[in-house]
Scaffold this active site. Structure first.
Site, PDB file in Angstrom:
ATOM      1  N   ASP A 121     -30.652 -13.363 -50.122  1.00  0.00           N
ATOM      2  CA  ASP A 121     -29.408 -14.055 -50.495  1.00  0.00           C
ATOM      3  C   ASP A 121     -29.360 -15.393 -49.742  1.00  0.00           C
ATOM      4  O   ASP A 121     -29.385 -15.428 -48.513  1.00  0.00           O
ATOM      5  CB  ASP A 121     -28.224 -13.171 -50.081  1.00  0.00           C
ATOM      6  CG  ASP A 121     -26.941 -13.537 -50.793  1.00  0.00           C
ATOM      7  OD1 ASP A 121     -26.627 -12.909 -51.810  1.00  0.00           O
ATOM      8  OD2 ASP A 121     -26.243 -14.452 -50.307  1.00  0.00           O
TER       9      ASP A 121
ATOM     10  N   TYR B 259     -36.129 -15.028 -61.446  1.00  0.00           N
ATOM     11  CA  TYR B 259     -35.193 -16.082 -61.876  1.00  0.00           C
ATOM     12  C   TYR B 259     -35.588 -17.412 -61.240  1.00  0.00           C
ATOM     13  O   TYR B 259     -35.791 -18.406 -61.937  1.00  0.00           O
ATOM     14  CB  TYR B 259     -33.781 -15.666 -61.466  1.00  0.00           C
ATOM     15  CG  TYR B 259     -32.686 -16.592 -61.932  1.00  0.00           C
ATOM     16  CD1 TYR B 259     -32.240 -16.568 -63.253  1.00  0.00           C
ATOM     17  CD2 TYR B 259     -32.063 -17.476 -61.045  1.00  0.00           C
ATOM     18  CE1 TYR B 259     -31.205 -17.411 -63.678  1.00  0.00           C
ATOM     19  CE2 TYR B 259     -31.041 -18.310 -61.461  1.00  0.00           C
ATOM     20  CZ  TYR B 259     -30.610 -18.282 -62.782  1.00  0.00           C
ATOM     21  OH  TYR B 259     -29.587 -19.111 -63.184  1.00  0.00           O
TER      22      TYR B 259
ATOM     23  N   PHE C 186     -14.506 -10.883 -57.465  1.00  0.00           N
ATOM     24  CA  PHE C 186     -13.337 -10.917 -56.571  1.00  0.00           C
ATOM     25  C   PHE C 186     -12.031 -10.933 -57.366  1.00  0.00           C
ATOM     26  O   PHE C 186     -11.070 -10.253 -57.017  1.00  0.00           O
ATOM     27  CB  PHE C 186     -13.400 -12.136 -55.634  1.00  0.00           C
ATOM     28  CG  PHE C 186     -14.385 -12.005 -54.493  1.00  0.00           C
ATOM     29  CD1 PHE C 186     -15.188 -10.884 -54.358  1.00  0.00           C
ATOM     30  CD2 PHE C 186     -14.512 -13.029 -53.541  1.00  0.00           C
ATOM     31  CE1 PHE C 186     -16.108 -10.778 -53.298  1.00  0.00           C
ATOM     32  CE2 PHE C 186     -15.417 -12.922 -52.483  1.00  0.00           C
ATOM     33  CZ  PHE C 186     -16.223 -11.799 -52.371  1.00  0.00           C
TER      34      PHE C 186
ATOM     35  N   SER D 115     -15.958 -13.826 -60.439  1.00  0.00           N
ATOM     36  CA  SER D 115     -15.375 -12.831 -61.355  1.00  0.00           C
ATOM     37  C   SER D 115     -15.201 -11.489 -60.651  1.00  0.00           C
ATOM     38  O   SER D 115     -14.184 -10.804 -60.850  1.00  0.00           O
ATOM     39  CB  SER D 115     -16.220 -12.709 -62.625  1.00  0.00           C
ATOM     40  OG  SER D 115     -17.582 -12.651 -62.303  1.00  0.00           O
TER      41      SER D 115
ATOM     42  N   ASN E 180     -23.372 -23.051 -58.532  1.00  0.00           N
ATOM     43  CA  ASN E 180     -22.453 -21.976 -58.938  1.00  0.00           C
ATOM     44  C   ASN E 180     -21.233 -22.487 -59.710  1.00  0.00           C
ATOM     45  O   ASN E 180     -20.419 -23.231 -59.174  1.00  0.00           O
ATOM     46  CB  ASN E 180     -21.954 -21.190 -57.719  1.00  0.00           C
ATOM     47  CG  ASN E 180     -23.095 -20.547 -56.954  1.00  0.00           C
ATOM     48  OD1 ASN E 180     -23.974 -21.250 -56.452  1.00  0.00           O
ATOM     49  ND2 ASN E 180     -23.090 -19.241 -56.869  1.00  0.00           N
TER      50      ASN E 180
ATOM     51  N   GLY F 261     -39.057 -18.405 -62.285  1.00  0.00           N
ATOM     52  CA  GLY F 261     -39.022 -18.624 -63.730  1.00  0.00           C
ATOM     53  C   GLY F 261     -38.417 -19.986 -64.042  1.00  0.00           C
ATOM     54  O   GLY F 261     -38.940 -20.746 -64.868  1.00  0.00           O
TER      55      GLY F 261
ATOM     56  N   ARG G 162     -28.365 -18.497 -47.614  1.00  0.00           N
ATOM     57  CA  ARG G 162     -27.348 -18.593 -46.545  1.00  0.00           C
ATOM     58  C   ARG G 162     -26.329 -19.697 -46.814  1.00  0.00           C
ATOM     59  O   ARG G 162     -25.172 -19.583 -46.474  1.00  0.00           O
ATOM     60  CB  ARG G 162     -28.028 -18.933 -45.197  1.00  0.00           C
ATOM     61  CG  ARG G 162     -28.820 -17.848 -44.550  1.00  0.00           C
ATOM     62  CD  ARG G 162     -27.966 -16.763 -43.939  1.00  0.00           C
ATOM     63  NE  ARG G 162     -26.770 -17.256 -43.275  1.00  0.00           N
ATOM     64  CZ  ARG G 162     -25.614 -16.574 -43.210  1.00  0.00           C
ATOM     65  NH1 ARG G 162     -25.496 -15.391 -43.771  1.00  0.00           N
ATOM     66  NH2 ARG G 162     -24.594 -17.084 -42.567  1.00  0.00           N
TER      67      ARG G 162
ATOM     68  N   GLY H 279     -19.993 -12.377 -44.907  1.00  0.00           N
ATOM     69  CA  GLY H 279     -19.177 -13.355 -45.653  1.00  0.00           C
ATOM     70  C   GLY H 279     -19.274 -14.769 -45.096  1.00  0.00           C
ATOM     71  O   GLY H 279     -18.540 -15.655 -45.534  1.00  0.00           O
TER      72      GLY H 279
ATOM     73  N   GLN I  80     -21.971 -16.634 -45.415  1.00  0.00           N
ATOM     74  CA  GLN I  80     -22.825 -17.450 -46.299  1.00  0.00           C
ATOM     75  C   GLN I  80     -21.914 -18.335 -47.151  1.00  0.00           C
ATOM     76  O   GLN I  80     -20.774 -17.973 -47.440  1.00  0.00           O
ATOM     77  CB  GLN I  80     -23.732 -16.565 -47.178  1.00  0.00           C
ATOM     78  CG  GLN I  80     -23.065 -15.762 -48.290  1.00  0.00           C
ATOM     79  CD  GLN I  80     -22.578 -14.393 -47.843  1.00  0.00           C
ATOM     80  OE1 GLN I  80     -22.152 -14.214 -46.716  1.00  0.00           O
ATOM     81  NE2 GLN I  80     -22.607 -13.407 -48.743  1.00  0.00           N
TER      82      GLN I  80
END
Ligand code: NAD
Ligand code: UDP
Length: 348
Positions: free
Chosen positions: A298, A170, A216, A214, A199, A173, A300, A232, A234
């Protein structure tokens, strides 16, 4: 290219014939690739509301017919089931390229297809734009910054991206797609607009989308455990969909020399733990918060520097996270109670 409407298969000179339009305001035809997805369906709505005709091109991998069902009877709207990796032929006046799964579990499910969608999709929309001499808009992403070492992230930052990890299909790309866009602009003078989206959330995300907002909300409404990946701490910055779409439209209308890249996102920064607490509060849920392992690579910390969007587009997000969450929760509440996959009619 054939177009589908509720009335059956139609050709570009049929269902999209402007002579059939009653409205004087119908000015141009926009092609929206990925138009049946979360952002794409909101964009189709907005463009039609502004008086355009819209052709939605989608292969319906993560998008759904339900997202556009409310538009299908409108003679200004047509949809075509096609992979953006196949060459495009369409008599349109502008292109928005949104085709690509955006949720990590979905884009990682078939990473080779994700890379192809980004690279071949970009090539195909660019070739169409070049042939027709029309503007083409690329939905790029904050993921081009990877796990950033500069905070907040301005567009001049080149990023910190793992080229061989599970997110690379991703991230790389989208980076390759940006490269193609700017090479076409330099080589052929193609009219490009490249936006880096941070986001974004809102109604019409799939309940099984897999992204954090979505997940959560659905977990809280069902009383299931709320799954925080890692500790949690991040951070992410969450933009409500209506704000983002306003930015898209302003960017497309901006003068040709405004090519981007331009960050669009809400600079309000929250830890994932804070997001979980907010969702629990608003839903009044009795769900427990549980911690599961953090996915590889992931990021930070993430927050857009939106100075450029403000200066060039006069754009700033208006909807604070609590308000956007309340609207999104109301949507999912009705959706889950009705046992439906999407509720296009409850949002404008
Ligand atoms: P989404 O998964 O809901 O929508 C993507 C759409 O593209 C779906 O309708 C899907 O069926 C379609 N699609 C996927 N591959 C395709 C292909 N090969 N050919 C044709 N159609 C294809 O995701 P979204 O959140 O609506 O994201 C839309 C675009 O915005 C994506 O390009 C994404 O990378 C970008 N983006 C979104 C966010 C966000 O927070 N929502 C953030 C950054 C970038
Ligand atoms: N996340 C989480 N629980 C979930 C889904 C995601 O804690 O159920 C975390 C994820 O690890 C990441 C953040 O929320 O740190 C945002 O994830 P998302 O998939 O929404 O977007 P991205 O990582 O692409 O920004």
């Amino acid at each position: 290219m054939n177009y589908y409407s509720r009335h059956g298969l139609i050709g570009p000179g049929d269902g999209l014939d402007s002579s059939r339009r009653s409205s004087e305001t119908v000015s141009k035809t926009a092609l929206v690739t990925g138009g049946a997805g979360f952002l794409g369906s909101h964009l189709c709505n907005r463009l039609m509301r502004d008086g355009a005709r819209v052709v939605c091109l989608d292969n319906f991998t993560t998008g759904s017919f339900e997202n556009i069902a409310h538009l299908i009877d409108d003679p200004h709207f047509a949809t075509v089931r096609q992979d953006v990796c196949e060459p495009l032929l369409a008599e349109v006046d502008e292109i928005y390229n949104l085709a690509c799964p955006a949720s990590p579990p979905h884009y990682q499910a078939d990473p080779v297809q994700t890379m192809k969608t980004n690279v071949l999709g970009a090539l195909n929309v660019l070739e169409l734009a070049q042939r027709r001499d029309i503007p083409v808009f690329q939905a790029s992403t904050s993921e081009v910054y990877g796990d950033p070492q500069l905070h907040p992230q301005p567009e001049g930052y080149w990023g910190h991206v793992n080229p061989i990890g599970p997110r690379s299909c991703y991230d790389e790309g989208k980076r390759a797609a940006e490269t193609l866009f700017f090479d076409f602009a330099r080589m052929h003078g193609t009219k490009i607009k490249v936006v880096r989206i941070f986001n974004t959330y809102g109604p019409r995300m799939r309940p099984d989308d897999g992204r954090v907002v979505s997940n959560f909300i659905v977990q809280a409404l069902k009383g299931d455990d709320i799954t925080i990946y890692g500790d949690g701490s991040q951070t992410r910055s969450f933009c409500y969909v209506d704000d983002l779409i306003e930015g898209f439209v302003r960017f497309m209308r901006a003068p040709a020399h405004v090519m981007g890249p331009i960050n669009l996102g809400n600079p309000g920064e929250f830890t994932i733990r804070e997001l979980a607490d907010l969702v629990v509060d608003i839903t009044n849920s009795r769900s427990r918060v549980v911690h599961v392992s953090l996915p590889i690579d992931d990021p930070r910390q993430r927050r857009p520097d939106i100075t450029r969007a403000d200066r060039l587009l006069g754009w700033q997000p208006r909807i604070p996270l609590v308000d956007g969450l309340a609207r999104t929760i109301a949507y999912f509440d009705i959706l889950l109670s009705a046992g439906r996959k999407a509720l296009p009619e409850v949002v404008a």
